[in-house]
Write a protein that holds these residues in place. Sequence first.
Motif, PDB file in Angstrom:
ATOM      1  N   PHE A 456       0.818  -1.205   0.000  1.00 23.57           N
ATOM      2  CA  PHE A 456       0.000   0.000   0.000  1.00 23.57           C
ATOM      3  C   PHE A 456       0.859   1.266   0.000  1.00 23.57           C
ATOM      4  N   GLY A 457       2.103   1.157   0.464  1.00 19.94           N
ATOM      5  CA  GLY A 457       2.973   2.328   0.499  1.00 19.94           C
ATOM      6  C   GLY A 457       3.747   2.565  -0.776  1.00 19.94           C
ATOM      7  N   MET A 458       3.775   1.574  -1.681  1.00 18.80           N
ATOM      8  CA  MET A 458       4.578   1.700  -2.902  1.00 18.80           C
ATOM      9  C   MET A 458       4.065   2.830  -3.782  1.00 18.80           C
ATOM     10  N   GLY A 459       4.981   3.722  -4.148  1.00 21.52           N
ATOM     11  CA  GLY A 459       4.647   4.818  -5.048  1.00 21.52           C
ATOM     12  C   GLY A 459       3.846   5.931  -4.409  1.00 21.52           C
ATOM     13  N   VAL A 460       3.656   5.883  -3.091  1.00 17.79           N
ATOM     14  CA  VAL A 460       2.856   6.889  -2.391  1.00 17.79           C
ATOM     15  C   VAL A 460       3.769   7.680  -1.462  1.00 17.79           C
ATOM     16  N   PRO A 461       3.643   9.021  -1.429  1.00 15.28           N
ATOM     17  CA  PRO A 461       4.456   9.812  -0.499  1.00 15.28           C
ATOM     18  C   PRO A 461       4.277   9.337   0.934  1.00 15.28           C
ATOM     19  N   ALA A 462       5.277   9.608   1.768  1.00 23.56           N
ATOM     20  CA  ALA A 462       5.344   9.023   3.102  1.00 23.56           C
ATOM     21  C   ALA A 462       4.112   9.310   3.959  1.00 23.56           C
ATOM     22  N   LEU A 463       3.690  10.555   4.018  1.00 25.30           N
ATOM     23  CA  LEU A 463       2.575  10.895   4.907  1.00 25.30           C
ATOM     24  C   LEU A 463       1.270  10.240   4.469  1.00 25.30           C
ATOM     25  N   PRO A 464       0.856  10.373   3.189  1.00 26.38           N
ATOM     26  CA  PRO A 464      -0.357   9.653   2.771  1.00 26.38           C
ATOM     27  C   PRO A 464      -0.220   8.145   2.931  1.00 26.38           C
TER      28      PRO A 464
END
Length: 639
Positions: A456-464
């Motif tokens: 779920f974190g792949m390719g998404v900025p850290a905070l979102p």
Amino acid sequence: MKFTRKTFRPVILALAVALCLFQLSTSLGLLLIDPMMVRAGHVGIIFALIFLWRPPLDRYRKAPEEEPRFWLALDMVLVAASSLSALYIIRDLTFIQDMMPGIDELTTEQMVCGIIMVLCILEATRRTAGLSLVIVTLVALAYAVFGHMLPASFGHLYLEPQRIIESLYIMPDGIWGVSIGASATIIYLFVLFGSLLDKSGMSSVFLELACLCTKNAKGGPAKASIFGSALFGSVSGSAAANVYATGIFTIPLMKRVGYSAPFAGAVEAVASSGGLIMPPVMGSIAFVMAEYTNISYTGICKAALFPAILYYLGLFAMIHFEAMRCNIGGTPKELVPDKARLLKRLYYLAPLVILVVLMVSGMSVNFSAIAASLSILVLSIFHAETRFTVKKFLNAMEDAASNMLMIAACCACVGIIIGVVGMTGFGFGFVSMMEGLAHVSILLFLFVLTITCLIFGMGVPALPAYLLVATFGAPTLVNAGVPLIAAHMFVMYFAIVSGITPPVCLVAYAGASIAEANPMKTGFTAFRLGIAAYLVPYFFIFEPALLLIGSWDTVLPAICTAIVGTVCIASGMQGFMLITSTRLERLLFFGGGICLIYPGIITDILGLGSVCLGLALQLVRRKKLPVPEQTPEIETSQS
């Protein structure tokens, strides 16, 4: 004159200034409006900037003169559509708040505006962050629409289209929920703080100070990148942006002294990612976590401090062992900043000190960030190189707006996913399933949750990414008996390290582009260098003392064994301790390090025994090695 995207430049600048004034006036209480209005206004301005500033295809960003007028006309339509959809919330908020959820029918205007807003969010996210989060969001929306067709254990009750739009657009828990709320308040203020620090030139002292402190150390430039990136990355809030900000200096320097290109790019990627877990700012994640958990900001920072130290200790040790193994020297003398000049500019660090002092003293986050930003403006007056002109100040506001585009779009997109999780009951189903897995094996449970957070974190900025995984991941840990702060720290770590985890390791790819290295090789090197970030969260789940929870007679032994264990793990990964390690010695050091960090007297004894055996083997072998000839230092040419 041909009509191109550059024609929008005055409008973009005006919108950037308007965004700054709007955010400051609402944060300072000069403009007292409902929080939902603040969020809608924030989205309206941001989305107008995205559709004016970011072309629909990357090739038009590189060659704007080739962009057809059709796309420009379509973007004008998107600006109007997104702005009107956001404006509807501001205009009719009283009517919306008087509606009875799940009972009152939505008007045609509400349905149209809601659908338009969802589509605009998906397109804005695609333009700023790529397809990864868009695909996840589309899957979530498909689940909301068609999930009633799935078997009972996986599905949900039928949801009418208007109830889906109501949950996402009308209710305050979807698009206008916590994620976009953080973007519209805390995050913007810290992005503005970082932009002012950068445009004034005061941020340069971070890296110069690090270079001076590590000038004589083995592999000095790589070690300097750790300190510079940790300081700058904590404030910038974006690991990828941090790579570009500091990497353009540190990566060529690392390559110059002898590090390979993939290793140099990976060091910068791992160091930049670590800034997001390093107190006091933690890329604004600390403040959002405080809102989510109702734990004080100081409590969050206290818990995050030692794991972050272990993260950087592991990276520092790996860099040191690599430098020793490859005989890499310190920073070239001509690139070491002048000590006297640097000391005169140490007051450049004052804004960061003011920020920390104000927050620790109990001031609100908003007030602290604004006061620190004002201190930059005041301190910049005393030196010509930092003094703001009107043009430089406008550039800072424009830079802040530019840095907010991806964050705000992703936060709005995450809001859709959170809305779907709430309306479908997916969160409860996921928690129930994971609880069953926890009863079978706690390690298997943690491993599955780790993989879920990384995906779920792949390719998404850290905070979102943190907001996304905290929605369903943290409750599963809490229900399994994990302390609340440990649960949120666990999911936060894996949301952040997804940026250095192959195959979708965007932060590592940013380092590879500067280093001119193979992206995948850089990604796997970053994965190896950041090994502490993958192991430490498991250990503080089993030993909360690593989060400085508990009495000192429990915390102190855990800290000492964890420090030794982290160094030993780094040694095992790099294949060097006193001399180059054999496979057996690497296994002894790595296994001993794991045992030392894992809580328990028996594991500590096993770990110490394993490490001592490895050291003994190295001492015996080192005595048999011939004395190496002294090699002259490589002369560096004056640039």
